[in-house]
Design a protein around this motif. Structure first.
Motif, mmCIF file in Angstrom:
data_model
loop_
_atom_site.group_PDB
_atom_site.id
_atom_site.type_symbol
_atom_site.label_atom_id
_atom_site.label_comp_id
_atom_site.label_asym_id
_atom_site.label_seq_id
_atom_site.Cartn_x
_atom_site.Cartn_y
_atom_site.Cartn_z
ATOM 1 N N LEU A 39 -23.877 -14.895 32.017
ATOM 2 C CA LEU A 39 -22.655 -15.261 32.289
ATOM 3 C C LEU A 39 -21.735 -14.033 32.325
ATOM 4 O O LEU A 39 -21.824 -13.090 31.930
ATOM 5 N N GLN A 40 -20.739 -14.211 33.073
ATOM 6 C CA GLN A 40 -19.533 -13.408 33.456
ATOM 7 C C GLN A 40 -18.885 -13.183 32.032
ATOM 8 O O GLN A 40 -17.960 -14.168 31.849
ATOM 9 N N LEU A 41 -18.702 -12.139 31.346
ATOM 10 C CA LEU A 41 -18.178 -12.044 29.976
ATOM 11 C C LEU A 41 -16.662 -11.088 30.075
ATOM 12 O O LEU A 41 -16.925 -10.101 30.699
ATOM 13 N N GLY A 42 -15.706 -11.568 29.860
ATOM 14 C CA GLY A 42 -14.487 -10.785 29.700
ATOM 15 C C GLY A 42 -14.246 -10.005 28.472
ATOM 16 O O GLY A 42 -15.028 -10.246 27.589
ATOM 17 N N SER A 43 -13.194 -9.301 28.348
ATOM 18 C CA SER A 43 -13.159 -8.659 27.094
ATOM 19 C C SER A 43 -12.742 -9.455 25.858
ATOM 20 O O SER A 43 -13.181 -9.204 24.821
ATOM 21 N N SER A 44 -12.214 -10.774 26.090
ATOM 22 C CA SER A 44 -11.987 -11.490 24.893
ATOM 23 C C SER A 44 -13.314 -12.267 24.459
ATOM 24 O O SER A 44 -13.703 -12.248 23.159
ATOM 25 N N GLU A 45 -14.016 -12.448 25.473
ATOM 26 C CA GLU A 45 -15.405 -13.050 25.148
ATOM 27 C C GLU A 45 -16.454 -11.951 24.356
ATOM 28 O O GLU A 45 -16.925 -12.321 23.242
ATOM 29 N N LEU A 46 -16.305 -10.704 24.680
ATOM 30 C CA LEU A 46 -17.023 -9.642 24.183
ATOM 31 C C LEU A 46 -16.493 -9.319 22.663
ATOM 32 O O LEU A 46 -17.260 -9.251 22.099
ATOM 33 N N GLU A 47 -15.185 -9.523 22.582
ATOM 34 C CA GLU A 47 -14.691 -9.214 21.356
ATOM 35 C C GLU A 47 -15.085 -10.504 20.362
ATOM 36 O O GLU A 47 -15.483 -10.147 19.242
ATOM 37 N N ALA A 48 -15.068 -11.676 20.643
ATOM 38 C CA ALA A 48 -15.645 -12.906 19.979
ATOM 39 C C ALA A 48 -17.054 -12.546 19.475
ATOM 40 O O ALA A 48 -17.380 -12.842 18.400
ATOM 41 N N ILE A 49 -17.815 -12.149 20.505
ATOM 42 C CA ILE A 49 -19.356 -11.803 20.196
ATOM 43 C C ILE A 49 -19.422 -10.778 19.006
ATOM 44 O O ILE A 49 -20.211 -10.856 18.264
ATOM 45 N N ARG A 50 -18.458 -9.649 19.405
ATOM 46 C CA ARG A 50 -18.590 -8.517 18.207
ATOM 47 C C ARG A 50 -18.174 -9.001 16.909
ATOM 48 O O ARG A 50 -18.665 -8.628 16.012
ATOM 49 N N ARG A 51 -17.216 -9.926 16.777
ATOM 50 C CA ARG A 51 -16.785 -10.371 15.503
ATOM 51 C C ARG A 51 -17.701 -11.242 14.784
ATOM 52 O O ARG A 51 -18.089 -11.043 13.726
ATOM 53 N N ILE A 52 -18.444 -12.128 15.791
ATOM 54 C CA ILE A 52 -19.412 -12.979 15.241
ATOM 55 C C ILE A 52 -20.738 -11.954 14.617
ATOM 56 O O ILE A 52 -21.358 -12.233 13.562
ATOM 57 N N THR A 53 -20.950 -11.117 15.470
ATOM 58 C CA THR A 53 -22.051 -10.185 15.259
ATOM 59 C C THR A 53 -21.626 -9.251 13.915
ATOM 60 O O THR A 53 -22.524 -9.049 12.998
#
Length: 104
Positions: A39-53
């Protein structure tokens, strides 16, 4: 940046699986990460993945690992669904015809 965030998330899931084999939610985490890669991920989605990680990497207690694994899996699936089912922005026309012109 995108690939490093997803690679780090996958490494956290691998670590979680190694520490707590067959924990509920691990396969869900793997599946959600595979789907997010497409999927096309924006900065907010990448930040959410980073927080979960980050949270996955902090988990120490065995029972908390299993519980958070399920929670993280659910969060990633919800993120994936939000992205995949988002309504696309309507394209803006390059120009507009003025129907009230008297040139015709």
């Amino acid at each position: 940046m995108r690939s490093s965030v997803l690679s780090r998330a996958q490494a956290a899931v691998t670590r979680l699986n190694r520490l707590h084999q067959n924990a509920t939610g691990i396969e869900g985490l793997n599946q959600a990460l595979r789907e997010l890669e497409n999927l096309q991920l924006g900065s907010s989605e990448l930040e959410a993945i980073r927080r979960i990680t980050d949270r996955l990497m902090e988990v120490v207690d065995g029972s908390e690992r299993a519980t958070y694994g399920q929670s993280a899996s659910k969060q990633l699936r919800e993120l994936r669904n939000r992205i995949a089912h988002a309504l696309p922005e309507a394209p803006r026309p390059a120009y507009a015809l003025d129907e009230e012109e008297d040139d015709a």
